[in-house]
Design a protein around this motif. Structure first.
Motif, short mmCIF file in Angstrom:
data_model
loop_
_atom_site.label_atom_id
_atom_site.label_comp_id
_atom_site.label_asym_id
_atom_site.label_seq_id
_atom_site.Cartn_x
_atom_site.Cartn_y
_atom_site.Cartn_z
N LYS A 123 0.82 -1.21 0.00
CA LYS A 123 0.00 0.00 0.00
C LYS A 123 0.86 1.26 0.00
N VAL A 124 1.84 1.25 0.92
CA VAL A 124 2.68 2.42 1.09
C VAL A 124 3.43 2.72 -0.21
N TYR A 165 2.71 1.86 -3.33
CA TYR A 165 1.87 2.35 -4.42
C TYR A 165 1.39 3.77 -4.15
N SER A 166 1.11 4.04 -2.88
CA SER A 166 0.68 5.39 -2.55
C SER A 166 1.78 6.38 -2.91
N ALA A 226 4.19 5.88 -5.13
CA ALA A 226 4.40 5.90 -6.57
C ALA A 226 3.35 6.78 -7.25
N ILE A 227 2.10 6.69 -6.76
CA ILE A 227 1.04 7.50 -7.37
C ILE A 227 1.32 8.98 -7.16
N LYS A 228 1.73 9.30 -5.93
CA LYS A 228 2.05 10.69 -5.63
C LYS A 228 3.18 11.17 -6.54
N ALA A 267 8.49 5.96 0.96
CA ALA A 267 7.82 4.84 0.30
C ALA A 267 8.81 3.93 -0.42
#
Lengths: 464, 237, 540, 128
Positions: free
Chosen positions: A139-140, A142-143, A145-147, A220
């Protein structure tokens, strides 16, 4: 010999992954050794440039002068170190596929003297960074990476806008012709182009109002990869930005603005680290702070200061590699990067490595960081900019506060786990520490090279 | 429902900010005088001598700025690779879009070779007419998309072959470039006879590069399509 | 980088360092770290023999962090943090000053520095920055915040090094830079006046803090601050006699603190007690230690006939000669008050009755503890007897920094034309009186009554209860706080100031941290807003 | 009237205004939509608007595509500049790649956390 090999060979190694899926780590080491060989080959031929595909200035141009050689060899060194350091990790093919391309992206950014080509390498490096950020697959990650992707997309939009405007108004893409024609453009467009480049590269070089995403991304990212971001990626963008800036021959107020931004960036980042409770984030803040110093030093247009900044780039890369790689060992054992976890490990070796890294980053003799800081300060003194000298020293004190807080936390806390550092890692980390000590005691050779490089950088791009 | 609820103050402020910014941008940009001498015109002038390609865009893409294309192919590879890392392959994978229709299945059987052939045609004639590697590659991939849609889970791609295609086409591009450099010219320089403008076998290295690009794009986009069309359903998790 | 030069000044300080380190080598030490001690030693050599400012700075920083790691073995986190922040801060101001000097003179090498063309504003800035460095290292108020905790919490042996040598590096740098490099003619007198008063105020305040102190090593730490305060005061007079006085006091203080810290360390080693309230009555158990302590405190208080008097004498003479009457009065006041805490050392540890029931079981003090103490005692007695013996050496130093040498009239005589004394005569007279008093007491001894138990103090006219701990030294100095001025001094502390600074930075950090946790979308907003603002400003 | 419409400068103005309108729409989407999918799609719209602007600005009335065919025998000034077209071709592919990658990240993130709202992404930040 062609300069493109620096880019083509790592990419080739990644493309051909299906043929040696489980041995890519060895291939990566070989590739990096090969690249180091190329760099050694080109050293005696500096400076040179190469037209790609068409033997005329109309094609894409690669330039290897003193300053780009400095960066090229630094990056190859870091990547070689990285691949050797992780040579025992069997299930990590994915990392090497991406890091190889990451290498070529960073090298391409340095070598290319064509603005659209720079955009391509900018994207290659960024996308490898996105993938590397998401590598943990939780989760961390991907969060993060999206940011990273959102912010990165904004950066590339600005860069693209700048490039398009330049092509619309000048019709050429090579840095030298843009530099020659830049001041013939409409004033408004000049300003807009500079501004777009500043925002585009500013996001990537992690400068103050544009760097609020960085700490999260470092948090992350897998710790070892964060070292690459700190040691290679941000430096590559930094170089390209100032390469373009000096080629465009921007006027003094613009440079002064950048200096102010750099100083502010340094101050805010170091201040933020003061109360942080996560060591990885602290290292991220410290990276931001050092990038601020680099920004303010590189924008001074003074040979001494810029040579000090180049020296600092090298020292900072080595120190951050040391710190992040050691932190990785700590994280593996303690399953956390929080300060409490950091305080709880027992290992005289790692403690020494951390101490050397911190002292070097703080610019404390006899480590190499001191030479870098001294050179920068000396240069500012000769320019008469004593305010900057004072500010740098004052902010460094804040930096010292949190670094020594970490050290004393480790020294004076109850130890919960003993870390046994594997031999390979021990040797590699000691090598880095020795390099820092060596450069601190005998800096002259490198300083001379940095001075040449600084001259080349300030001159801007001129074809040989 | 009030406007405030549907749109929100922050959105309005954001919109105002961005509009203001766009206005400023437009104001600056409209002032600019577009140039009439440019790299493109210079390249047009030497296009015939140096490439003998009938399509100047192709010359630029594959030859004059071949390195950009290499970078772009790399980016494509990288993204697909990144997607592959993220998506776990498991037994629960299934085609989330599928139409169970006999007509479609039979029609697809007829169309698929034609689509691939058309894609190959577009790739091969990249230096003669509009089109080229990217366009052709995507057309080929669309053939595979059609297969996925028609046959659903019963259609199986040979991943070994696919990844071999991916690897070899990408490597071929680079190797051609390196060969050119070794032959004495520049990287991706022309080492083959140029031929006559307008003929299929002309323009030296250009069609070869475009074929590699086309195959690479076809393979990558096919993989991409497979990743997206055949994933673990997000709603299951 | 790394240019060295043998100078008379360097020789003197390095000689002191060698003596201290060699004598301390004999003392048993639980936290012996050869690497760090040799690093520290090397850095000190680097400071004292440097011939350019960068070498000096390198030595200064290595000294700072190597002693940090030495202290870190025993001190707690907060003390460490204080130590490092102040010392790194001090080092950075030194670096700032060096950079300023470089900007003004274009060189780092001592011999190439010429201040004749430097604007006075810049000289003032350099002076202030340097003074900050020296204040931190020597613990001049209000920069003494780190000193006491670090001295008291570091390893017993390292406290001696801190007090005897490391606090002197500040003095060394003062002499080197102000006397030799910038030279008196370019310095601003008002600043020096302020420095003189800061030094003397520091010594007064520290003296009273020391009197009020219950922990032996903290008392010595305050005493160290006070003594270095004198040195700074006398240095800021910037005359040849005052320089000599400062050098003399440096030598004396080095050996006094070496002696006293090791003396106390020996007691702590055998008793594991740090506080006066848990010590006492050790006179008959450790008589040799007691005698050495007496030698130390007589010198510390600056009483005749030992070495301490010689240096104090020179300080008073120098102040008088320069007509600094007020300063002299302040120094005399502080010096006289110092006697009170010296007394506390004697009483708290050796006299009175043992407050700790285990006193009888204390082991013997290992002989190795006596090596540095005896070295110190011998030198102090020698300098009391033949105070003039090191004057030629000081004259060499004075000559090397460009000052007139002071009058030298043989080994027994010390002083100037203005005033002088004969050490031989003084010590002879005191010796005679001492022998007479001793004889008197020896005669009295047979007639004195030994108390039967600790409650038997009927001569005092008051009989304490059994649960009252009877200890003469306990609580001594408390009554001082009834005096208005002294109460004010004692109740004030720079703690609150530095605490406030630290909280302020913590809060600022909390605010800026918020920025670094922005969501991607808000980050985008920031970027576009920034772009819009810049664009608007540029286009307008 | 029609003459005016057929002038290069007029067309450039239309292209600029049009593409920057799309640019604005996309950016507002990026900055105010909460759904991660919508944000990335908006980013894609912003990029497209830039492509449109760039290509449109290089079109000039009376010029042909830079391809030798159907009566055009020579490469010369009567053709439009081929470089922007090549550049945009490259950039479009990059855009597709990045979009695909980002959407994969969003899908994976959604699968792990069940959340697709950008305001509720709170995995990162200072630990207390």
């Amino acid at each position: 010999m062609s300069l493109v090999y620096f880019i083509a060979i790592p990419i080739l190694a990644s493309f051909l992954t299906p043929f040696y899926k489980n041995y890519l780590r060895f291939v990566s080491v070989l590739v990096n050794i090969l690249l180091a060989g190329f760099a050694a080959f080109f050293y005696s031929r500096l400076p040179l440039n190469e037209f790609i595909s068409l033997d005329s200035p109309l094609s894409i141009i690669f330039i290897l002068d003193y300053v780009s050689f400095f960066f090229v060899s630094l990056f190859i060194g870091v990547m070689l170190f990285f691949s050797l350091y992780s040579i025992k990790e069997k299930n990590n093919t994915a990392v090497f596929v991406v890091t190889n391309i990451f290498t070529s992206g960073a090298l391409g950014l340095i070598l290319s003297a064509d603005i659209f080509n720079i955009y391509i390498f900018f994207e290659i490096a960024s996308i490898s960074a996105y993938i590397l950020t998401g590598l943990n697959r939780d989760k961390v990650a991907y969060s993060g990476a999206i940011k990273y992707m959102i912010v990165g997309a904004v950066a590339s939009i600005f860069l693209l806008l700048g490039i398009m405007l330049m092509y619309l108004n000048l019709g050429y893409l090579t840095l030298s012709s843009i530099g020659a024609g830049f001041h013939t453009m409409d004033k408004g467009i000049q300003y807009l182009v500079l501004l777009s480049l500043f925002i585009g590269f500013g996001i990537k070089t992690e400068i103050l109002p544009l760097n609020f995403w960085v700490a999260d991304i470092y948090q992350a990212t897998p710790t070892k990869i964060a070292a690459l971001f700190s040691a290679v990626l941000s430096k590559a963008y930094l170089f390209v930005f100032f390469h373009i800036l000096y080629t465009l021959k921007v006027d003094a107020p613009a440079l002064l603005f950048l200096t102010a931004i750099g100083l502010l960036s340094f101050a805010v980042a170091e201040l933020s680290a003061l109360r942080s409770k996560d060591v990885k984030r602290i290292f991220a803040y410290s990276t931001l702070g050092q990038l601020g110093v680099l920004f303010l030093a590189l924008s001074s247009a003074n040979v001494v200061v810029v040579s000090g900044a180049l020296f600092l780039i090298l020292v900072h890369s080595i120190s951050k590699l040391m710190l992040f790689f050691s932190l990785d060992l700590v994280e593996k054992k303690m399953h956390s990067t929080r300060v409490e976890a950091f305080a709880g490990f027992r290992s005289a070796f790692l403690f020494t490595i951390f101490a050397i890294g911190f002292l070097s980053l703080l610019g404390i003799p006899p480590f190499a960081g001191f030479i870098a800081k001294l050179t920068i300060l000396k240069g500012f003194a000769s320019m008469g900019a004593y305010g900057i000298v004072g500010a740098i020293l004052a902010i460094s004190l804040v930096e010292a506060t949190y670094f020594f807080r970490l050290l004393s936390a480790n020294q004076r806390s109850k130890k919960t786990a003993e870390i046994k550092v594997p031999l390979l890692q021990k040797i590699m980390l000691s090598l880095l520490a020795l390099a820092i000590l060596y450069l601190g005691l005998f800096p002259q050779g490198l300083l001379d090279f940095c001075t040449d490089a600084a001259q080349t950088l300030i001159q801007g791009v001129i074809h040989v | 429902m009030s406007l405030k609820k549907t749109v929100g103050l922050k959105t309005i402020l954001t919109a105002l900010l961005i509009s203001f910014m766009s206005m400023l941008l437009l104001g600056v940009i409209m002032n600019a005088a577009y140039t009439h001498t440019s790299l493109g015109y210079d390249l047009l002038k030497i296009n015939t001598i140096s490439t003998q390609s009938a399509n100047a865009v192709t010359s630029v893409v594959t030859y004059f700025r071949g390195l950009d294309t290499l970078g772009e192919v790399t980016i494509l590879f990288l993204s697909i690779f990144g997607i592959g890392i993220g998506i776990e392959r498991s037994d629960r994978m299934k085609t989330i879009l599928g139409y169970d229709s006999t007509l479609l299945k039979i029609g697809t059987k007829v169309l698929f070779p034609l689509i691939v052939l058309f894609g190959l045609y577009i790739i091969a004639h990249g230096h003669l007419s509009p089109g080229g590697g990217f366009q052709g590659g995507v057309i080929i991939a669309s053939g595979f998309l059609l297969m996925f849609l028609a046959y659903g889970d019963s259609y199986d791609l040979d991943h070994k072959v696919l990844s071999l295609f991916e690897a070899l086409s990408g490597a071929g591009f680079i190797l051609v470039g390196i060969l050119a450099a070794l032959a004495g010219g520049a990287f991706l320089g022309n080492m083959l006879p140029l031929g006559v403008l307008g003929k299929l076998f002309s323009s030296g290295i250009l069609p070869i590069i475009y074929i590699f690009v086309g195959l690479k794009v076809a393979a990558e986009i096919t993989v991409l399509v497979e990743y997206f069309i055949r994933t673990q359903d997000a709603r299951d998790a | 980088m790394f240019n060295f030069e043998i100078t008379a000044l360097g020789n003197m300080f390095f000689g002191l360092t060698v003596l201290v380190f060699v004598s301390l080598f004999f003392v048993p030490n639980k936290h012996r770290s050869v690497t760090l001690y040799s690093l520290l030693f090397a850095s000190l050599a680097c400071i004292f023999y440097a011939s350019d400012l960068i070498t000096l700075f390198i030595g200064w920083e290595i000294m700072g962090w190597s002693s940090y790691f030495l202290i870190a073995k025993t001190a707690d986190k907060q003390t460490l943090q204080k130590y490092i922040v102040f010392n790194i801060g001090g080092a950075f101001t030194l670096l700032g000053a060096i950079i300023l000097i470089y900007g003004a003179c274009g060189s780092f090498v001592y011999s190439e520095l010429d201040f004749s063309a430097v604007p006075s504003g810049q000289v003032t800035a350099i002076t202030i920055l340097l003074l900050l460095t020296l204040f931190v290292k020597s613990g001049i108020m209000p920069f003494h915040y780190w000193v006491v905790d670090s001295y008291s919490q570091s390893n017993d042996l390292f406290s001696a090094v801190l007090s005897a040598i490391i606090s002197k590096t500040g003095v060394f740098a003062f002499i080197l830079i102000f006397f030799q490099i910038i030279t008196v003619q370019y310095l601003q007198t008002p600043i020096l006046e302020v420095v003189a008063w800061l030094g003397v105020l520091t010594s007064i305040i520290a003296t009273f803090k020391a009197i009020n102190e219950d922990e032996a090593k903290r008392l010595l730490a305050y005493s160290s601050i006070a003594q270095v305060g004198y040195i700074v005061t006398i240095l800021s007079i910037m005359g040849s006699l005052s320089l000599e006085a400062a050098l003399y006091h440096t030598v004396i203080h080095t050996f006094v603190k070496l002696l006293l810290f090791i003396n106390v360390a020996a007691i702590i080693y055998v008793s594991k007690q740090h506080r006066f309230s848990t010590l006492g009555g050790l006179l008959y158990k450790y008589p040799l230690n007691f005698i050495l302590l007496v030698v130390g405190i007589i010198s510390l208080a600056g009483m005749p006939p030992l070495g301490g008097f010689s240096s104090k004498f020179l300080i008073y003479t120098a102040l008088l000669e320069e007509h600094k009457g007020l300063l002299l009065a302040a120094v005399l006041f502080s010096s006289a008050s110092a006697f009170l805490y010296c007394y506390k050392l004697v009483y708290g540890i050796y006299l009175g009755q043992p407050t700790n029931p285990k006193t009888e079981a204390y082991p013997r003090i290992p002989l190795r503890f006596y090596v540095p103490q005896i070295l110190g005692a011998v030198i102090l007695i020698t300098l009391g007897t033949i105070p003039g013996v090191i004057v030629p050496m000081f004259n060499g130093i004075l000559g090397s920094v460009g000052f007139e040498p002071v009058l030298y009239r043989g080994v027994f005589v010390l002083g100037s034309d203005f005033a002088s004394f004969n050490g031989g005569v003084v010590i002879g007279a005191f010796g005679l009186i001492f022998v007479l008093i001793l004889l008197f007491f020896v005669r009295l001894k047979n007639r004195s009554v030994k108390p039967k138990d600790r409650l038997d103090i009927s001569y005092c006219g008051e009989v304490p209860r059994a649960d009252v701990n009877l200890h003469y030294g306990y609580g001594m100095g408390r009554e001082l706080s009834r005096i208005g001025l002294i109460k004010m001094i004692l109740s004030r502390s720079s703690h609150a100031l530095w605490q406030r600074v630290s909280t302020l930075f913590g809060d600022l950090s909390g605010i800026t941290q918020k920025l670094y946790t922005l969501s991607a979308q808000n980050m985008g907003l920031v970027i576009f807003a920034f772009f819009t603002i810049l664009l608007y400003m540029g286009v307008k | 009237m029609l003459e005016t419409l057929n002038q290069t400068t007029f067309l450039h103005t239309v292209v600029a205004i049009g593409s920057f309108t799309i640019f604005t729409i996309g950016l507002v989407g990026v900055l105010s939509k909460k759904n991660l999918f919508k944000i990335f799609l908006s980013l894609s719209i912003v990029e497209s608007s830039l492509f449109l602007f760039f290509i449109g600005s290089h079109f000039e009335v009376g010029k042909a595509a830079p391809i030798v065919a159907d009566g055009i025998k020579l490469f010369d000034g009567h053709m439009v500049d081929p470089v922007p077209q090549a550049m945009i071709l490259t950039t479009i592919v990059i855009g597709v790649a990045v979009l695909a990658l980002s959407l994969t990240f969003v899908v994976n993130y959604y699968r792990l956390s069940g959340n697709i709202d950008i305001d509720k992404m709170d995995e990162l930040g200072e630990v207390q």
